[in-house]
Design a protein around this motif. Structure first.
Motif, PDB file in Angstrom:
ATOM      1  N   ALA A  20      -3.735  -2.273  -6.333  1.00 49.57           N
ATOM      2  CA  ALA A  20      -2.930  -2.899  -5.276  1.00 49.57           C
ATOM      3  C   ALA A  20      -3.519  -4.246  -4.877  1.00 49.57           C
ATOM      4  N   ARG A  21      -4.857  -4.312  -4.777  1.00 48.75           N
ATOM      5  CA  ARG A  21      -5.503  -5.585  -4.425  1.00 48.75           C
ATOM      6  C   ARG A  21      -5.247  -6.641  -5.499  1.00 48.75           C
ATOM      7  N   MET A  22      -5.300  -6.221  -6.763  1.00 46.11           N
ATOM      8  CA  MET A  22      -5.059  -7.166  -7.848  1.00 46.11           C
ATOM      9  C   MET A  22      -3.631  -7.697  -7.799  1.00 46.11           C
ATOM     10  N   LEU A  23      -2.687  -6.823  -7.417  1.00 47.46           N
ATOM     11  CA  LEU A  23      -1.284  -7.228  -7.392  1.00 47.46           C
ATOM     12  C   LEU A  23      -0.902  -7.943  -6.104  1.00 47.46           C
ATOM     13  N   THR A  24      -1.815  -7.975  -5.122  1.00 48.38           N
ATOM     14  CA  THR A  24      -1.526  -8.699  -3.884  1.00 48.38           C
ATOM     15  C   THR A  24      -1.373 -10.187  -4.149  1.00 48.38           C
ATOM     16  N   ARG A  25      -2.256 -10.711  -5.004  1.00 47.67           N
ATOM     17  CA  ARG A  25      -2.167 -12.102  -5.446  1.00 47.67           C
ATOM     18  C   ARG A  25      -2.072 -12.087  -6.962  1.00 47.67           C
ATOM     19  N   PRO A  26      -0.928 -11.676  -7.509  1.00 45.96           N
ATOM     20  CA  PRO A  26      -0.874 -11.454  -8.955  1.00 45.96           C
ATOM     21  C   PRO A  26      -1.027 -12.720  -9.769  1.00 45.96           C
ATOM     22  N   ALA A  27      -1.860 -12.644 -10.806  1.00 45.03           N
ATOM     23  CA  ALA A  27      -1.924 -13.709 -11.804  1.00 45.03           C
ATOM     24  C   ALA A  27      -0.704 -13.555 -12.710  1.00 45.03           C
TER      25      ALA A  27
ATOM     26  N   LEU B 201     -13.063   7.303  -0.035  1.00 45.32           N
ATOM     27  CA  LEU B 201     -11.962   7.540  -0.966  1.00 45.32           C
ATOM     28  C   LEU B 201     -12.440   8.192  -2.251  1.00 45.32           C
ATOM     29  N   SER B 202     -11.546   8.921  -2.886  1.00 46.70           N
ATOM     30  CA  SER B 202     -11.837   9.504  -4.194  1.00 46.70           C
ATOM     31  C   SER B 202     -11.737   8.421  -5.270  1.00 46.70           C
ATOM     32  N   GLY B 203     -12.137   8.784  -6.483  1.00 42.99           N
ATOM     33  CA  GLY B 203     -12.063   7.818  -7.577  1.00 42.99           C
ATOM     34  C   GLY B 203     -10.640   7.352  -7.838  1.00 42.99           C
ATOM     35  N   GLY B 204      -9.689   8.286  -7.798  1.00 46.01           N
ATOM     36  CA  GLY B 204      -8.295   7.919  -8.020  1.00 46.01           C
ATOM     37  C   GLY B 204      -7.758   7.022  -6.918  1.00 46.01           C
ATOM     38  N   GLU B 205      -8.140   7.318  -5.660  1.00 48.26           N
ATOM     39  CA  GLU B 205      -7.689   6.482  -4.539  1.00 48.26           C
ATOM     40  C   GLU B 205      -8.275   5.069  -4.644  1.00 48.26           C
ATOM     41  N   LYS B 206      -9.541   4.966  -5.028  1.00 47.82           N
ATOM     42  CA  LYS B 206     -10.142   3.645  -5.202  1.00 47.82           C
ATOM     43  C   LYS B 206      -9.443   2.860  -6.309  1.00 47.82           C
ATOM     44  N   THR B 207      -9.064   3.569  -7.388  1.00 44.78           N
ATOM     45  CA  THR B 207      -8.340   2.899  -8.466  1.00 44.78           C
ATOM     46  C   THR B 207      -7.023   2.338  -7.955  1.00 44.78           C
TER      47      THR B 207
ATOM     48  N   ILE C 267       3.680   5.614 -10.384  1.00 45.32           N
ATOM     49  CA  ILE C 267       3.759   4.450  -9.501  1.00 45.32           C
ATOM     50  C   ILE C 267       3.221   3.215 -10.213  1.00 45.32           C
ATOM     51  N   LEU C 268       2.092   3.362 -10.907  1.00 44.19           N
ATOM     52  CA  LEU C 268       1.534   2.234 -11.662  1.00 44.19           C
ATOM     53  C   LEU C 268       2.519   1.768 -12.730  1.00 44.19           C
TER      54      LEU C 268
ATOM     55  N   LEU D  29       0.821  -1.202   0.000  1.00 40.32           N
ATOM     56  CA  LEU D  29       0.000   0.000   0.000  1.00 40.32           C
ATOM     57  C   LEU D  29       0.862   1.262   0.000  1.00 40.32           C
ATOM     58  N   GLY D  30       2.001   1.200   0.683  1.00 41.16           N
ATOM     59  CA  GLY D  30       2.916   2.337   0.675  1.00 41.16           C
ATOM     60  C   GLY D  30       3.405   2.653  -0.725  1.00 41.16           C
ATOM     61  N   ALA D  31       3.612   1.593  -1.513  1.00 37.86           N
ATOM     62  CA  ALA D  31       4.034   1.797  -2.898  1.00 37.86           C
ATOM     63  C   ALA D  31       2.959   2.498  -3.714  1.00 37.86           C
ATOM     64  N   PHE D  32       1.701   2.422  -3.256  1.00 37.71           N
ATOM     65  CA  PHE D  32       0.598   3.094  -3.942  1.00 37.71           C
ATOM     66  C   PHE D  32       0.125   4.331  -3.173  1.00 37.71           C
ATOM     67  N   LEU D  33       1.048   4.919  -2.400  1.00 34.33           N
ATOM     68  CA  LEU D  33       0.830   6.216  -1.728  1.00 34.33           C
ATOM     69  C   LEU D  33      -0.129   6.154  -0.551  1.00 34.33           C
ATOM     70  N   PHE D  34      -0.313   4.982   0.049  1.00 31.87           N
ATOM     71  CA  PHE D  34      -1.101   4.874   1.282  1.00 31.87           C
ATOM     72  C   PHE D  34      -0.142   4.500   2.409  1.00 31.87           C
ATOM     73  N   SER D  35       0.107   5.450   3.307  1.00 27.21           N
ATOM     74  CA  SER D  35       1.053   5.195   4.393  1.00 27.21           C
ATOM     75  C   SER D  35       0.440   5.565   5.730  1.00 27.21           C
TER      76      SER D  35
END
Length: 325
Positions: A127-134, A116-122, A153-154, A99-105
């Motif tokens: 980040a959730r998708m990359l937690t268990r990356p396919a 959250l704003s639209g950008g924060e939700k994105t 960052i993305l 999450l820190g890598a996606f600016l949530f600290s």
């Protein structure tokens, strides 16, 4: 293989064949309405088609990101709870690091999704998708709602990703940084260009020039009048005029884009400095300084948001001008 897809009487693809290989980072490009999202959704296995088949390689697992993916976030969860819902066995330190890598600290990770704003939700959704990356990511406009720092960052996250990627985006910087293959969709047909985005532009421009020369020769052969130096001079004069018009139209747009990117980079650096100050307990000994710093911080955040919106508009305008000329 041999895919046909239509919506009612509107035929999108008749005989579609495409192979993506391990390690590909393919960007799908084309004008709006060409069928880019249709192709991506069929590749992801979330859209049925009339004939043909989709075959996944051995041990391939897919993850598909589209704007509706954001709606799958649970608004009652906190940010870190949202990641823990898909990775319950992951240590909290690992989740916080992601999450820190996606600016949530710090305490940011305890915010509810609902605020959250639209950008924060994105950012949370990615980040959730990359937690268990396919090992095969399919992304439809992942930079929508993201400001410039979040886009960077993305880009870094996708650059570090080891699997295969296929994506659609209007962000040409993301295409340039990530893609090693371009899939052009046009008039129900696809054409694959190996190489990066600049290679694609050179190849497509060369192909367009070759077609233009072929058509000119054909017209000359079919004409009763022989080709003349006058015609050649007229054609070259017109081409030069169009090039100059294009440069004059694009120059202020490109200049402003560069100015914005420089200002955003400077503001983002200052924001990071202020965040470091805010995290230091000694900062709060001077109450007047705290107020001044907080005002500067809020003003910088607001300015970055304004610049990002302007940057989005300008890049869209640059793309429109390119298509027009």
């Amino acid at each position: 293989k041999h895919v046909a897809k239509s919506y009612g009487e509107h035929i999108v693809y008749r005989e579609l064949n495409l192979v993506l290989e391990r390690g590909d980072r393919a960007a799908i490009v084309g004008v709006n309405g060409a069928g880019k999202t249709t192709l991506l959704r069929m590749l992801a296995g979330v859209l049925a088609f009339e004939t043909g088949k989709r075959v996944l390689g051995h041990n391939v697992t897919t993850a598909y990101f589209a704007q509706y993916y954001i709606e799958s976030l649970n608004p009652r969860n906190t940010i870190i709870e949202e990641l823990r819902s898909v990775a319950p066995d992951e240590p909290e330190q690992h989740l916080r690091g992601l999450l820190g890598a996606f600016l949530f600290s710090g305490d940011d990770v305890t915010k509810n999704i609902s605020v959250l704003s639209g950008g924060e939700k994105t950012r949370v959704a990615i980040a959730r998708m990359l937690t268990r990356p396919a090992n095969f990511l399919l992304l439809d406009e992942p930079t929508n709602h993201l400001d410039i720092p979040s886009r960077e960052i993305l880009t870094d996250a996708l650059d570090a990703y080891k699997g295969t990627i296929c994506f659609i985006t209007h962000d040409r910087t993301l295409i340039r940084e990530i893609a090693n293959k371009i899939i052009e969709v046009r008039d129900g047909l696809i054409k694959v260009f190996p190489g990066n985005y600049d290679d694609y532009l050179r190849q497509s421009e060369a192909a367009a020039a070759e077609i233009s020369v072929t058509e000119t020769l054909r017209d000359l052969r079919q004409s009763d009048r022989p080709p003349s130096a006058v015609k050649n001079r007229q054609r070259k004069a017109l081409e030069g005029h169009l090039r100059n018009e294009h440069y004059r139209a694009m120059s202020p747009v490109n200049k402003r884009i560069a100015e914005i990117e420089q200002e955003v980079a400077s503001a983002t650096e200052r924001i990071k400095e202020i965040e470091a100050m805010i995290a230091d307990p000694a900062h709060y000994k001077d109450s007047q300084n705290v107020v001044a710093v907080n005002r500067e911080y809020l003003a910088l955040r607001e300015r970055v948001a304004e610049l990002t919106a302007e940057w989005d508009d300008l890049t869209t305008e640059a793309e429109r001008l390119k298509q027009e000329y």
